[in-house]
Design a protein around this motif. Structure first.
Motif, PDB file in Angstrom:
ATOM      1  N   ASP A   1      -0.776  -1.946  -8.364  1.00  0.00           N
ATOM      2  CA  ASP A   1       0.191  -0.879  -8.587  1.00  0.00           C
ATOM      3  C   ASP A   1      -0.547   0.420  -9.467  1.00  0.00           C
ATOM      4  O   ASP A   1      -1.599   0.265 -10.239  1.00  0.00           O
ATOM      5  CB  ASP A   1       1.178  -1.385  -9.635  1.00  0.00           C
ATOM      6  N   LYS A   2       0.127   1.284  -9.142  1.00  0.00           N
ATOM      7  CA  LYS A   2      -0.126   2.691  -9.988  1.00  0.00           C
ATOM      8  C   LYS A   2      -1.650   2.931  -9.427  1.00  0.00           C
ATOM      9  O   LYS A   2      -2.292   3.175 -10.397  1.00  0.00           O
ATOM     10  CB  LYS A   2      -0.040   2.769 -11.393  1.00  0.00           C
ATOM     11  N   CYS A   3      -2.015   3.010  -8.352  1.00  0.00           N
ATOM     12  CA  CYS A   3      -3.292   3.100  -7.678  1.00  0.00           C
ATOM     13  C   CYS A   3      -3.552   3.611  -6.458  1.00  0.00           C
ATOM     14  O   CYS A   3      -2.721   3.357  -5.434  1.00  0.00           O
ATOM     15  CB  CYS A   3      -3.787   1.501  -7.722  1.00  0.00           C
ATOM     16  N   GLY A   4      -4.469   4.489  -6.061  1.00  0.00           N
ATOM     17  CA  GLY A   4      -4.731   5.170  -5.032  1.00  0.00           C
ATOM     18  C   GLY A   4      -5.727   4.400  -4.234  1.00  0.00           C
ATOM     19  O   GLY A   4      -5.760   3.367  -3.955  1.00  0.00           O
TER      20      GLY A   4
ATOM     21  N   THR B   1      -5.185   5.832   3.047  1.00  0.00           N
ATOM     22  CA  THR B   1      -4.936   4.829   3.925  1.00  0.00           C
ATOM     23  C   THR B   1      -3.754   3.917   3.183  1.00  0.00           C
ATOM     24  O   THR B   1      -3.895   3.079   2.497  1.00  0.00           O
ATOM     25  CB  THR B   1      -6.235   3.666   4.012  1.00  0.00           C
ATOM     26  N   PRO B   2      -2.633   4.315   3.697  1.00  0.00           N
ATOM     27  CA  PRO B   2      -1.332   4.008   3.200  1.00  0.00           C
ATOM     28  C   PRO B   2      -1.219   2.684   3.044  1.00  0.00           C
ATOM     29  O   PRO B   2      -1.695   1.948   4.003  1.00  0.00           O
ATOM     30  CB  PRO B   2      -0.179   5.195   3.803  1.00  0.00           C
ATOM     31  N   PRO B   3      -0.288   2.249   2.337  1.00  0.00           N
ATOM     32  CA  PRO B   3       0.325   0.619   2.246  1.00  0.00           C
ATOM     33  C   PRO B   3       0.556   0.009   3.668  1.00  0.00           C
ATOM     34  O   PRO B   3       0.052  -1.075   4.071  1.00  0.00           O
ATOM     35  CB  PRO B   3       1.469   0.559   1.366  1.00  0.00           C
ATOM     36  N   GLU B   4       1.194   0.752   4.669  1.00  0.00           N
ATOM     37  CA  GLU B   4       1.468   0.124   5.874  1.00  0.00           C
ATOM     38  C   GLU B   4       0.138  -0.133   6.699  1.00  0.00           C
ATOM     39  O   GLU B   4       0.231  -1.070   7.512  1.00  0.00           O
ATOM     40  CB  GLU B   4       2.257   1.123   6.766  1.00  0.00           C
TER      41      GLU B   4
ATOM     42  N   VAL C   1     -10.710 -13.173   4.755  1.00  0.00           N
ATOM     43  CA  VAL C   1     -10.741 -11.654   4.311  1.00  0.00           C
ATOM     44  C   VAL C   1      -9.578 -11.481   3.167  1.00  0.00           C
ATOM     45  O   VAL C   1      -8.744 -11.797   3.226  1.00  0.00           O
ATOM     46  CB  VAL C   1     -10.250 -10.709   5.482  1.00  0.00           C
ATOM     47  N   SER C   2      -9.991 -10.726   2.248  1.00  0.00           N
ATOM     48  CA  SER C   2      -9.297 -10.270   1.141  1.00  0.00           C
ATOM     49  C   SER C   2      -9.042  -8.816   1.319  1.00  0.00           C
ATOM     50  O   SER C   2     -10.004  -8.133   1.099  1.00  0.00           O
ATOM     51  CB  SER C   2      -9.873 -10.558  -0.388  1.00  0.00           C
ATOM     52  N   LEU C   3      -7.756  -8.343   1.243  1.00  0.00           N
ATOM     53  CA  LEU C   3      -7.378  -7.204   1.078  1.00  0.00           C
ATOM     54  C   LEU C   3      -6.688  -6.688  -0.090  1.00  0.00           C
ATOM     55  O   LEU C   3      -5.758  -7.106  -0.535  1.00  0.00           O
ATOM     56  CB  LEU C   3      -6.217  -6.751   2.339  1.00  0.00           C
ATOM     57  N   ILE C   4      -7.477  -5.805  -0.755  1.00  0.00           N
ATOM     58  CA  ILE C   4      -6.951  -5.355  -2.075  1.00  0.00           C
ATOM     59  C   ILE C   4      -6.703  -3.958  -2.235  1.00  0.00           C
ATOM     60  O   ILE C   4      -7.724  -2.990  -2.021  1.00  0.00           O
ATOM     61  CB  ILE C   4      -8.046  -5.694  -3.422  1.00  0.00           C
ATOM     62  N   TRP C   5      -5.483  -3.657  -2.311  1.00  0.00           N
ATOM     63  CA  TRP C   5      -4.906  -2.116  -1.893  1.00  0.00           C
ATOM     64  C   TRP C   5      -4.206  -1.493  -2.970  1.00  0.00           C
ATOM     65  O   TRP C   5      -3.297  -2.215  -3.642  1.00  0.00           O
ATOM     66  CB  TRP C   5      -3.927  -2.327  -0.698  1.00  0.00           C
ATOM     67  N   GLY C   6      -4.537  -0.147  -3.141  1.00  0.00           N
ATOM     68  CA  GLY C   6      -3.517   0.566  -3.806  1.00  0.00           C
ATOM     69  C   GLY C   6      -2.226   0.926  -3.397  1.00  0.00           C
ATOM     70  O   GLY C   6      -2.180   1.186  -2.143  1.00  0.00           O
ATOM     71  N   LYS C   7      -1.328   0.515  -4.235  1.00  0.00           N
ATOM     72  CA  LYS C   7       0.172   0.546  -3.606  1.00  0.00           C
ATOM     73  C   LYS C   7       0.395   2.229  -3.324  1.00  0.00           C
ATOM     74  O   LYS C   7       1.403   2.490  -2.779  1.00  0.00           O
ATOM     75  CB  LYS C   7       0.982   0.115  -4.580  1.00  0.00           C
ATOM     76  N   ASP C   8      -0.165   3.036  -4.057  1.00  0.00           N
ATOM     77  CA  ASP C   8       0.053   4.332  -3.786  1.00  0.00           C
ATOM     78  C   ASP C   8      -1.085   5.243  -3.156  1.00  0.00           C
ATOM     79  O   ASP C   8      -1.262   6.289  -3.250  1.00  0.00           O
ATOM     80  CB  ASP C   8       0.164   4.882  -5.481  1.00  0.00           C
ATOM     81  N   ASP C   9      -1.706   4.434  -2.218  1.00  0.00           N
ATOM     82  CA  ASP C   9      -2.788   4.974  -1.728  1.00  0.00           C
ATOM     83  C   ASP C   9      -2.344   6.069  -0.545  1.00  0.00           C
ATOM     84  O   ASP C   9      -1.348   5.423   0.428  1.00  0.00           O
ATOM     85  CB  ASP C   9      -3.553   4.062  -0.685  1.00  0.00           C
TER      86      ASP C   9
END
Length: 253
Positions: A226-229, A205-208, A194-202
């Protein structure tokens, strides 16, 4: 969107390219066009397929994450797919998780971005006020790090959707289903890559949430954008595609 929408046997979908199948699942308020940059980047080497999820067409009593998972299974069987790499954003990620638990034999690997399934702060924690275009604009902008990513066309489309009584009832039913269907106790059973590709500023569904997914999924990796929702494939497509390519190359080996 320059890609042709195909209509076949009750399914609406986009299909571009040849090769190993990448099946892309959009979110609750998402559109097939959310994946445009992924199609452009990967269709030269992969068979990229995006079904339109029947969020507004399910019977109200069965409107929920499980019903969408069953739809995905019907679609995969209709297209005779195997060894699928399944990508899901937001609700689409949640549907992907439910699907691989029910039908692990069809899926080779999973990519989640801004996925629900553990926690989601939809609409910023408040009911959509249908009458106010400004409210809708604010909430669509809330999805992204850069408010300019929320185009006026996007705002108008969502405004029209939530002012359709038939559609808004199903949106609320689907959102409630996603909140009820918490997957915390089931994630350890998913052993595929599984690859999790996550916006640091989401903020939805926040980073935690990504960190918790990474801890609970036994064979997962986590990449920050970075700089991504909430929709990295839309807001930072180059970075999203870079991480996706690294993952696809790795699971080929």
């Amino acid at each position: 969107m320059n890609f042709v929408l195909k209509e076949e046997k009750g399914f609406s979908y986009i299909e571009e390219g040849q090769g190993e199948p990448l099946l892309l699942l959009h979110g609750l308020m998402g559109a097939l066009s959310n994946w445009d940059d992924v199609i452009r980047e990967f269709s030269p080497n992969y068979r990229v397929i995006i079904p339109l999820l029947p969020i507004y067409d399910l019977p109200l009593l069965t409107t929920g994450v499980r019903a969408l998972s069953k739809f995905v299974h019907k679609f995969i069987k209709f297209k005779q797919l195997s060894n699928v790499v399944l990508l899901g954003n937001s609700l689409g990620g949640h549907v992907g998780l439910v699907y691989v638990l029910a039908h692990p034999g069809y899926v080779k690997a999973l990519v989640l971005t801004g996925s629900s399934g553990l926690y989601e702060n939809a609409f910023g924690g408040s009911f959509p006020r249908r009458e106010s275009i400004d409210f809708v604009r604010e909430k669509v902008q809330y999805t992204f790090y850069d408010p300019k990513t929320a185009t006026e066309d996007m705002v108008q489309e969502i405004y029209q959707t939530i002012n359709d009584r038939h559609k808004v009832i199903r949106i609320l039913a689907m959102a409630k289903s996603a909140i009820r269907h918490n997957m915390k106790t089931e994630l350890r059973k998913i052993t595929m890559p599984v690859s999790l590709i996550w916006g640091k500023d989401d903020k939805i569904t926040p980073p935690e949430v990504a960190v918790e997914f990474n801890e609970l999924l036994p064979n997962s990796e986590l990449h920050w954008v970075d700089k991504c929702g909430h929709a990295p494939m839309m807001e930072q497509p180059e970075q999203f595609n870079k991480y996706l390519k690294l993952f696809l190359d790795k699971i080929k080996k």
